[in-house]
Write a protein that holds these residues in place. Structure first.
Motif, mmCIF file in Angstrom:
data_model
loop_
_atom_site.group_PDB
_atom_site.id
_atom_site.type_symbol
_atom_site.label_atom_id
_atom_site.label_comp_id
_atom_site.label_asym_id
_atom_site.label_seq_id
_atom_site.Cartn_x
_atom_site.Cartn_y
_atom_site.Cartn_z
ATOM 1 N N ILE A 128 -39.561 8.061 -43.138
ATOM 2 C CA ILE A 128 -38.635 9.196 -43.227
ATOM 3 C C ILE A 128 -37.328 8.813 -43.912
ATOM 4 C CG2 ILE A 128 -37.283 10.849 -41.861
ATOM 5 C CD1 ILE A 128 -39.414 10.598 -39.678
ATOM 6 N N SER A 129 -36.941 9.613 -44.899
ATOM 7 C CA SER A 129 -35.631 9.475 -45.544
ATOM 8 C C SER A 129 -34.704 10.538 -44.965
ATOM 9 C CB SER A 129 -35.782 9.689 -47.054
ATOM 10 O OG SER A 129 -34.519 9.946 -47.644
ATOM 11 N N ILE A 130 -33.416 10.259 -44.893
ATOM 12 C CA ILE A 130 -32.508 11.305 -44.419
ATOM 13 C C ILE A 130 -31.746 11.964 -45.568
ATOM 14 C CG2 ILE A 130 -32.321 10.384 -42.074
ATOM 15 C CD1 ILE A 130 -29.408 9.499 -42.915
ATOM 16 N N GLY A 131 -32.139 11.706 -46.802
ATOM 17 C CA GLY A 131 -31.504 12.404 -47.922
ATOM 18 C C GLY A 131 -31.535 11.561 -49.176
ATOM 19 N N VAL A 134 -28.524 6.320 -51.049
ATOM 20 C CA VAL A 134 -28.994 5.049 -50.499
ATOM 21 C C VAL A 134 -28.020 4.501 -49.455
ATOM 22 C CG1 VAL A 134 -29.746 2.692 -51.027
ATOM 23 C CG2 VAL A 134 -30.208 4.536 -52.642
ATOM 24 N N LEU A 135 -28.558 4.084 -48.331
ATOM 25 C CA LEU A 135 -27.767 3.468 -47.261
ATOM 26 C C LEU A 135 -28.010 1.965 -47.273
ATOM 27 C CD1 LEU A 135 -28.874 5.969 -44.476
ATOM 28 C CD2 LEU A 135 -26.719 6.023 -45.747
ATOM 29 N N ALA A 141 -29.815 5.738 -40.420
ATOM 30 C CA ALA A 141 -30.794 6.823 -40.432
ATOM 31 C C ALA A 141 -31.461 6.961 -39.059
ATOM 32 C CB ALA A 141 -31.835 6.568 -41.509
#
Ligand code: 6GU
Length: 233
Positions: A128-131, A134-135, A141
């Motif tokens: 799962i990505s949260i948007g 890039v973090l 996340a």
């Protein structure tokens, strides 16, 4: 009771979010249980190494599969395994509701360039990505996903009604909110909100939600128009 286990190299990262705010309260009330597992304990050699250079070259480091597999096997139980990653499916409210059907979650927080693909193939149920940005690590996340899930635990929200008319539940963004005082430096609260006419207020809020959504989220607005007839107005 929802259970969240988090495999991470930085268990301290979660200290203050778990002590403060609604999440802290929920843990105190026994509504959810959150447990951090330090990946380092399965690291290799004197320095408990957990990351290594990528085969094939390239920048950055990859979390090694062996420590990660040991960590997962030690605590997975019946949990669904979530891997927060910028390459995952982008999270939305429908996915949050879908995930909420499960009772126990194991998060794998990657650093650097991510984790060995074989770990994903063997154990990961949801990547799962949260948007689309890039973090520096999956920890941020994981907290976001845990918070989004906890909102659906009965007793978590001080005002459960806000679960249903919240932004995204009906493809519309929230209408503007006001509280006291009625006037600050010539800026007034719209008269209609003081009128006491609940039906008029409801229509005004819907209209403002629609305007806001059309202006800032044309993608959501199109969904709203398409689904309008199914959604309770
Ligand atoms: Cl889940 N991880 C990282 N590192 N970056 C992200 C993300 C996750 N979601 C969006 N960007």
């Amino acid at each position: 009771m929802k259970i969240f286990k988090i495999i991470t190299l930085f268990p301290d990262f979660f200290q203050s979010p778990l002590k403060s705010g609604l999440l802290g309260k929920a843990i105190e009330k026994g509504l959810c249980h959150i447990e951090c597992i330090n990946l380092r304990q399965w690291g290799e050699g004197q320095y408990r190494q957990c990351d290594d250079y990528p085969y094939g070259g390239g920048s950055g480091m990859v979390l090694m599969p062996v420590p990660l597999l040991k960590a997962i096997e030690s605590c997975k139980g019946d949990s669904k395994v979530l891997y927060p990653s910028p390459s995952g499916t982008v999270l939305n409210q429908d996915m949050v509701k879908e995930l909420f059907h499960h009772d126990s979650f194991l998060f794998i927080c990657g650093q650097y360039e991510g984790i060995d693909q074989r770990v994903i193939n063997r154990y990961v149920d949801y990547e799962i990505s949260i948007g689309d940005y890039v973090l520096s690590g999956g920890e941020y996340a994981a907290l976001v996903i845990i918070d989004a899930l906890c909102r659906y635990i009965p007793g978590f929200m001080s005002n459960p009604e806000s679960l249903s008319d919240e932004s995204f539940e009906n493809y519309l963004l929230e209408y503007p909110q006001y509280t006291r005082p009625r006037e600050i430096d010539g800026m007034c609260v719209p008269d209609i909100l003081i009128s006491g006419d609940h039906e008029k207020i409801r229509r005004w809020r819907l209209e403002k939600s629609i305007e806001k959504t059309r202006a800032t989220r044309p993608d959501l607005y199109r969904l709203y128009i398409a689904k309008k007839d199914e959604v309770k107005q």
